[in-house]
Design an enzyme around this catalytic site. Structure first.
Site, mmCIF file in Angstrom:
data_model
loop_
_atom_site.group_PDB
_atom_site.id
_atom_site.type_symbol
_atom_site.label_atom_id
_atom_site.label_comp_id
_atom_site.label_asym_id
_atom_site.label_seq_id
_atom_site.Cartn_x
_atom_site.Cartn_y
_atom_site.Cartn_z
ATOM 1 N N ARG A 6 11.089 38.171 12.341
ATOM 2 C CA ARG A 6 11.571 38.873 11.143
ATOM 3 C C ARG A 6 10.760 39.249 10.064
ATOM 4 O O ARG A 6 10.896 40.264 9.431
ATOM 5 C CB ARG A 6 12.848 37.977 10.691
ATOM 6 N N CYS A 175 11.078 19.363 -19.446
ATOM 7 C CA CYS A 175 12.285 19.311 -18.621
ATOM 8 C C CYS A 175 12.889 17.746 -18.774
ATOM 9 O O CYS A 175 14.203 17.717 -19.175
ATOM 10 C CB CYS A 175 11.778 19.441 -17.231
#
Length: 321
Positions: A6, A175
């Site tokens: 693909r 974070c």
């Protein structure tokens, strides 16, 4: 039907492009939230060699966003767990785990054989050190906090990260302290992987010199080029704590309660250093946990101190977003 069918169908790839990917060697700094999609997509795309560099171990709090890992990986080195997962995903991709943090000391050897570098580390010191060391090697860097972040293509003929962001940020949040949504990290990591593939395939327009920002709190996506951004006249480089010498003037910016062990035995604890605290003819090392306080202190001193100033981040444990 082949593994890459693909992808090879795309006119931007084809058989020749797939061969270029198979011949490429990519260094990925950090195997956390950004590193998870980066590593998965690059291995899936058929990158021939990937070196993944991370000193951390998997913890339970990682799993909501670091999708390469499961509960069975808790306590294991991230680099090794990531390498095992990628080998299962694509045995044709040779993955080398390096269980150490990227720094000005370890970086040159790691960069030596890389065609492209991806900065997936939640560390000012690692990001800016990677930019300083990359030079002609393309660097795809990203940062995420809360519900927003950015990805940018630096070096490799484009301006550096220092040209893009020459000043220290206003916030020291990370974070760990401010939180982060997993899908935001995943989206920006996927963009990093796409930028990396575009550089390796030499697609136009090049992502080098390009910034993409994502704000999911307000559902905004923006992009701009920084091809003409000037490099700063004076940049304060980072060094690793092991690169500190006895001759250096070392200033530990953290109080003892925060860092019982100073960055060096001969360091002096001064939270707000001034020119009178420095020694002419000696290199000055400013040290803190992330490097941000050192960067701010060094920037303030630059106006009045012509001597050499370098920065040292001493986090004790590197983290990835």
């Amino acid at each position: 039907m082949t593994r890459y069918a693909r992808q090879v169908q795309l006119p931007q790839v084809g058989v020749d492009g797939q061969a270029r990917l198979a011949a490429a060697h990519v260094l990925v700094i950090g195997a956390g939230g950004l590193g998870a999609p980066v590593l998965s997509y690059l291995a899936g795309a058929g990158i021939g060699r990937i070196t993944v560099m991370d000193a951390d171990r998997v913890s339970l709090s990682n799993l909501h966003r670091q999708t390469l890992f499961t509960v069975t990986d808790i306590g294991a080195p991230k680099a090794e767990s990531a390498a095992a997962r990628l080998s299962a995903l694509n045995p044709e991709c040779h993955v080398t785990p390096v269980i150490e943090a990227f720094s000005p000391e370890t970086g040159p050897a790691a960069l030596a054989a890389a065609d492209l570098v991806l900065d997936c580390a939640d560390s000012y010191a690692a990001s800016y050190s990677a930019s300083d060391l990359c030079g002609a090697t393309p660097l795809i860097t990203a940062s995420v906090l809360g519900m927003s972040g950015y990805v940018a293509g630096c070096c490799g003929g484009a301006p550096s990260l220092r040209a893009l962001f020459p000043d220290p940020p206003d916030s020291a949040a990370s974070c760990a302290t401010a939180g982060v949504f997993g899908p935001v990290v995943g989206a920006l990591g996927a963009l990093q992987a796409q930028m990396a593939l575009s550089v390796l395939l030499d697609l136009n327009p090049s992502p080098l010199g390009q910034v993409v920002t994502l704000d999911t709190a307000n559902w905004r996506v923006a992009s701009f080029r920084f091809d003409t951004a000037p490099e700063p006249a004076r940049a304060l480089p980072f060094i690793a704590p092991d690169q500190i010498t006895p001759e250096d003037t070392v200033i530990e910016l953290r109080p003892e309660a925060e860092a019982p062990r100073p960055v060096a035995p001969h360091a002096r604890r001064i939270t707000t250093p001034g020119p009178g605290d420095l020694r002419p003819g000696h290199r000055t090392v400013l040290a803190c946990t992330s490097g941000l306080r050192a960067w701010r202190a060094g920037t303030a001193l630059c106006d009045t101190w012509p001597g050499e100033i370098v920065l040292a981040a001493d986090p004790q444990q590197e983290t990835t977003p």
